[in-house]
Design an enzyme around this catalytic site. Structure first.
Site, PDB file in Angstrom:
ATOM      1  N   CYS B  85       0.677  -1.544   0.288  1.00  0.00           N
ATOM      2  CA  CYS B  85      -0.516   0.256   0.064  1.00  0.00           C
ATOM      3  C   CYS B  85       0.785   1.591  -0.277  1.00  0.00           C
ATOM      4  CB  CYS B  85      -0.849  -0.006   1.300  1.00  0.00           C
ATOM      5  SG  CYS B  85      -2.187   1.046   1.232  1.00  0.00           S
ATOM      6  N   HIS B 194      -3.333  -5.348   0.941  1.00  0.00           N
ATOM      7  CA  HIS B 194      -2.653  -5.760   2.328  1.00  0.00           C
ATOM      8  C   HIS B 194      -2.482  -7.267   3.110  1.00  0.00           C
ATOM      9  CE1 HIS B 194      -1.816  -0.973   4.007  1.00  0.00           C
ATOM     10  NE2 HIS B 194      -3.392  -1.285   3.454  1.00  0.00           N
ATOM     11  N   GLU B 196      -0.283  -8.639   5.421  1.00  0.00           N
ATOM     12  CA  GLU B 196      -0.880  -8.363   6.727  1.00  0.00           C
ATOM     13  C   GLU B 196      -1.523  -8.502   7.328  1.00  0.00           C
ATOM     14  OE1 GLU B 196       0.241  -5.783   4.946  1.00  0.00           O
ATOM     15  OE2 GLU B 196      -0.919  -4.182   6.203  1.00  0.00           O
TER      16      GLU B 196
END
Lengths: 783, 232
Positions: B85, B194, B196
């Site tokens: 991002c 994302h 994560e």
């Protein structure tokens, strides 16, 4: 606190006065010129209030003192109209309510012990008036302000939520406010890196020129990290850090009163503050590092009334006095007068009390985060708040007279002349449909009404993932966040208010809001432990509004005592009205709950086929104030549904036990729109249908189909139970004596099939549910 | 195995990236934007957020942070770097990846569970996926529209450097549905979604079988751990 009310005007009067005289209005000058006319009325002070200030000081106030008193004695900062009622929250308290309460009302935010050495702090606050004038910045700075309250307790902010109320969805001005408010919250919250885990979005013409923007923030901390904001320790430094001080936000929302200022006066500065979430994000990390390294005694946020509020509150909560110099304040605009500096509501600023031997370490941390810092002065033992500017003493007051001992009003209260007639006008006599096709039609009419429609248009703009601990968020009934990554300990929060119920009966309406928020936390599997409230009402100068307010506070405080969960803080917002018409009383209640392990959280819809659907609780003919009465008949009258808080408590206990034992795979609260809407929402949560039968329910409760589907009786929850846990679940309900009835089974092929009444395919439900917000405000990406 | 996560002022998902590294079995190392020290890490993640408040252009100021001198040098020598991002925006601004990222075509911030198609499984960060695999990764951004001139995009496609494409819905108007790309050497990968936030059951995206159960993002990090173990 960052909202001001139209009850007070900006400090421009004082500034104009100072500019006109071209001399610093020092204390000596005030003594020497006792007869000087002062613009107290333009600053929102009544004559008797002004005379009291003169009496307290034994002289006329300086222009700086006048500015300070005027804003600190405003409704928003002093709670002068609400104080006598709010005391009930502190009085109606049982030992059980105190047990886990680490910090109660009166501090920046309440703090609750949630176990394992962890504490949670949370608070909800209004930013209504600025959000109408400048929706984007008004809402954005509302988020910023409540988050700073959380930081000042020593906590790391971990989640935000917002309760929003707008005018009619089809009014041309509503889109302006909705776009601004939602994008403002999105911009600020996302940029701060705080997940938005839920909230409410309502539309009603009563909020047309007065939207409600109530922002909630939650923070977590270890017990030992708790800090209170007070100025103790003679010689400790008073330090201002964060953004520079500018002319923005002077007088807050009093732009509404700005037409009282004469032509040719000083340039009107924007009265709505402008937010910089990047500055606030850096400030959060900086404050947490300061706390962690033990470099501060206390930190106070700067919100409404800026430096006036921070200095007088810190000094009042301390044990001595304070002496500072305004010349040390870092300014964005060097032309600001002393009065403007005192009143500025520039965002993203904090004030710290720092021991002299730790000042170097403090400055190293603020330098690391590129946060500008200046030492304004120090804590003294004089018992006085003394402020200097350009070599003159411009303020010399006893801080408590500014921050604590403001005026207290016992406003006239009048039982509304119209309420008996309103209560007599029951919805029970409105025609109720009996044919399957009309019941189907009205179910879809409700599902596609603005208040019950899908709110993804709003929530898709909010980051729900950041921080990686979000266990539940919209569209589940409550938001849930993990606190401890090892144990899974977490909290849940929900906010609720039904202004229509409160209009019918503010006492019961407040209890209903409490019950619903409590139930919304309970359905997630968490146990409710604390309350924060944001009390939105019309003008306190209207005796009927004061009656509504007094009844709502009584209802809420009685309810909290009955449920034995304490109110830990909140705020009051008065003067919410469209023209002369006050809003419906809207006490937004936020309930916080705890859960041992968020892995056991329960979603609001069903995920697996072939599970039994149970309805907990009983249904009676309670359509007064309902969504059905509103949407189908445009009717508001009668008495709101009855609520039994001991039953709500029993229900919450049952749900917590069911979640803990893993017997419940989903649980969804029945509220607006009744069973029909709860069923539709539970289907739409994961797109899995159900077959439902109402026969036994009609027979047991003695009701018709329309009542079964649309009544808003309280204490009801829809749960699904895997077949293998059926016996144990029924045993749990019987053991606790809670009414339970199996009303259906989940079925992927069924759509929503209410047998012998109607069937709606899942796609049709979804389309109807998603249409209203998209039609009014624009498409939702990917929907 | 030590994987560094750089924190810039305004980084938001830095601790989440550290958690993902830890769950994947490596040691997360916090790196500070103002330092000139990579602390000998084996790989680097530039996390999501709003570094410097997205002032000027998203990622533009962070790309000129002190530590980026070292990051760029190391990346050019082959150190694995993942930009997520805002991290992707920083990689583009630092010219480690071509093209640019602009305001979403619909103008709004968007947060959604996003389907992606994995098109390149030869990178350090994607070797655990299979070619053409559909994965679900949370996406949340306001300026995620990937742009580049036709020639550049043709080259990226021709060289197999389009690592991910949006599947089903293009959430931000990215050219040719591009969600993530790699540099020529394949050690630097940037994407808008994302990973994560899809590493732990209970906190990831909704999947068809269970809510919040998606862990496709973990494969980014386990891929790197495996690749680094092989090369070590």
């Amino acid at each position: 606190m960052t909202e001001s009310t139209p009850s007070h005007a900006p400090a421009l009067g004082a500034a104009a006065e100072a500019a006109a005289t071209r001399v610093v209005d020092s204390v000596d000058n005030a003594i020497a010129t006792p007869e000087r006319e002062q613009p107290y009325a333009a600053l929102g002070l009544k004559e008797d209030e002004y005379l009291r200030i003169r009496e307290i000081l034994g002289r006329r106030p300086t222009s700086g003192e006048l500015a300070m008193y005027s804003v600190m004695w405003s409704e928003h900062c002093s709670y002068k109209s609400s104080k006598i009622y709010l005391r009930q929250f502190g009085q109606k308290v049982s030992p059980a309510m105190k047990k886990n309460l680490m910090v109660g009302m009166g501090e920046n935010a309440g703090v609750v012990d949630v176990g394992e050495g962890w504490a949670v702090t949370f608070k909800i606050e209004s930013h209504n008036h600025p959000s109408y004038i400048e929706p984007f910045q008004g809402a954005a700075t509302g988020v910023g302000g409540i988050v700073r309250d959380i930081i000042s307790m020593g906590a790391r902010p971990v989640a935000v939520m917002d309760a929003l109320r707008f005018g009619a969805i089809d009014d041309p001005d509503t889109a302006r406010v909705v776009h601004g408010v939602v994008n403002g919250i999105s911009f600020y919250g996302n940029c701060l890196g705080l997940p938005n885990i839920g909230g409410e979005t309502w539309f009603d013409p009563v909020y047309q020129a007065n939207p409600l923007v109530n922002a909630l923030a939650v923070g977590v901390l270890r017990h030992e990290d708790l800090h209170l904001a007070n100025a103790r320790g003679v010689g400790n430094k008073v330090v201002l850090f964060g953004a520079r001080t500018g002319g923005d936000g002077i007088g807050g929302a009093s732009i509404l009163a700005s037409d009282t200022f004469a032509e040719g006066g000083p340039t009107k500065r924007p009265a709505v503050q402008v937010g910089d979430p990047f500055a606030e994000k850096v400030l959060i990390e900086c404050c947490l590092e300061l706390f962690q390294q033990g470099l501060v005694e206390g930190i106070q946020d700067l919100g409404a009334a800026g430096i006036s509020c921070a200095t007088s509150e810190l000094a009042s909560n301390g044990d001595g006095g304070m002496e500072i110099s305004l010349d040390e304040v870092l300014l964005r605009d060097p032309s600001l007068t002393a009065e403007e500096i005192l009143m500025s509501e520039s965002q993203e600023r904090m004030m710290a009390i720092v021991s002299p031997d730790k000042l170097e370490g403090f400055l190293a941390v603020t330098a690391k985060w590129d946060v500008e810092t200046s030492v304004l002065g120090e804590v003294t033992d004089t018992g006085r708040l003394v402020i200097h500017w350009r070599g003159e003493k411009i303020v010399d007051v006893e801080p408590r007279t500014v921050a604590v001992d403001g005026p207290v009003y016992e406003r006239p209260v009048a039982y509304p002349a119209w309420i008996d007639a309103l209560n007599a006008d029951t919805a029970s006599v409105l025609p109720r449909p009996s044919s399957g096709s009309s019941l189907r039609e009205q179910t879809l009419q409700l599902l596609g009404s603005p208040n019950l429609a899908d709110k993804r248009w709003v929530t898709n703009r909010y980051d729900k993932y950041v921080l990686g601990n979000t266990a539940l968020s919209y569209p589940d009934d409550g938001g849930m966040v993990r606190v401890d990554e090892e144990s899974g300990l977490g909290f849940a929060v929900a906010t609720d208010a039904n202004g229509r119920y409160c209009q019918l009966d503010p006492y019961e309406g407040a209890r209903l809001a409490l019950a619903e928020a409590y139930r919304n936390v309970a359905v997630t599997g968490a146990t409710p432990v604390a309350v924060s409230d944001c009390l939105n009402f019309g003008s306190p100068e209207n005796p009927e509004v004061m009656w509504q307010f007094s009844r709502a506070v009584e209802g809420l405080s009685d309810g909290c005592l009955e449920l034995e969960i304490p109110v830990t803080g909140g705020n009051v917002s008065f003067y919410n009205q469209t023209g002369d018409v006050p809003i419906h009383p809207t006490p937004v209640v936020a309930v916080l709950g705890t859960i041992d392990d968020v892995a056991r959280r329960v979603p609001s819809g069903w995920q697996d086929e072939g599970e039994n659907i149970y309805l907990l609780g009983t249904t009676s003919l309670e359509l007064d104030g309902s969504a059905w009465a509103d949407v189908v008949h445009s009717h508001l009258g009668g008495r709101p549904p009855a609520v039994s808080l001991p039953r709500e408590q029993a229900l919450a206990g049952l749900l917590a036990a069911g979640a803990h034992e893993g017997l419940i795979s989903s649980a969804h609260d029945l509220a607006d729109g009744g069973l029909a809407i709860a069923l539709a929402e539970a289907v739409l949560r994961f797109g899995l249908g159900a077959r439902v039968w109402l026969g036994e329910l009609l027979e047991r409760d003695g009701i018709d189909n329309a009542t079964a589907l649309f009544s808003e009786s309280t204490g009801r929850v829809l749960v699904t139970v895997p077949r293998e846990d059926d016996v144990r679940f029924r045993g749990l309900c019987e053991g606790r004596g809670y009414p339970v009835l199996r009303i259906g089974v989940t079925d992927a092929t069924a759509g929503l099939d209410v047998q012998d009444v109607f069937t709606v395919p899942v796609d049709e439900l979804r389309e109807v549910h998603r249409a209203p917000l998209a039609a009014a405000f624009g498409p939702v990406v990917g929907a | 195995m030590r994987i560094g996560v750089v924190t810039f002022p305004g980084s938001l998902d830095d601790r989440d990236a550290q958690r993902a590294v830890r769950i994947a079995g490596a040691e997360p190392v916090a790196l500070w934007h103002a330092d000139h020290d990579l602390q000998g890490v084996d790989a680097i993640v530039l996390p999501g957020g709003f570094s410097y408040g997205d002032y000027l252009r998203a990622g533009a100021i962070a790309a000129r942070s002190p530590i980026m001198n070292e990051v760029v040098d190391a990346a050019n020598k082959g150190l694995p770097v993942l930009g997520i991002c805002n991290g992707f925006q920083i990689l583009v601004e630092a010219h480690l990846l071509p093209g640019g990222l602009v305001r979403n075509d619909h103008g709004d911030f968007i947060c959604r569970d996003q389907y992606l198609k994995v098109e390149n499984t030869d990178t350090v960060w994607t070797n655990g996926f299979s070619e053409g695999q559909e994965i679900v990764i949370p996406l949340k951004n306001g300026e995620g529209g990937y742009i580049a001139d036709d020639e550049t995009v043709d080259r990226l496609e021709g060289e197999g450097r389009v690592v991910f494409r949006y599947s089903g819905v293009n959430p931000n108007g990215s050219v040719r549905d591009i969600a993530g790309i790699a540099n020529e050497r394949g050690n630097v990968v940037g994407l808008m979604p994302h990973p994560e936030h899809a590493v732990e059951p209970g906190f990831g995206p909704d999947m068809t079988d269970a809510m919040r159960s998606g862990t496709d993002g973990l494969t980014f990090f386990t891929s790197a751990v495996r690749a680094l173990a092989v090369s070590a």
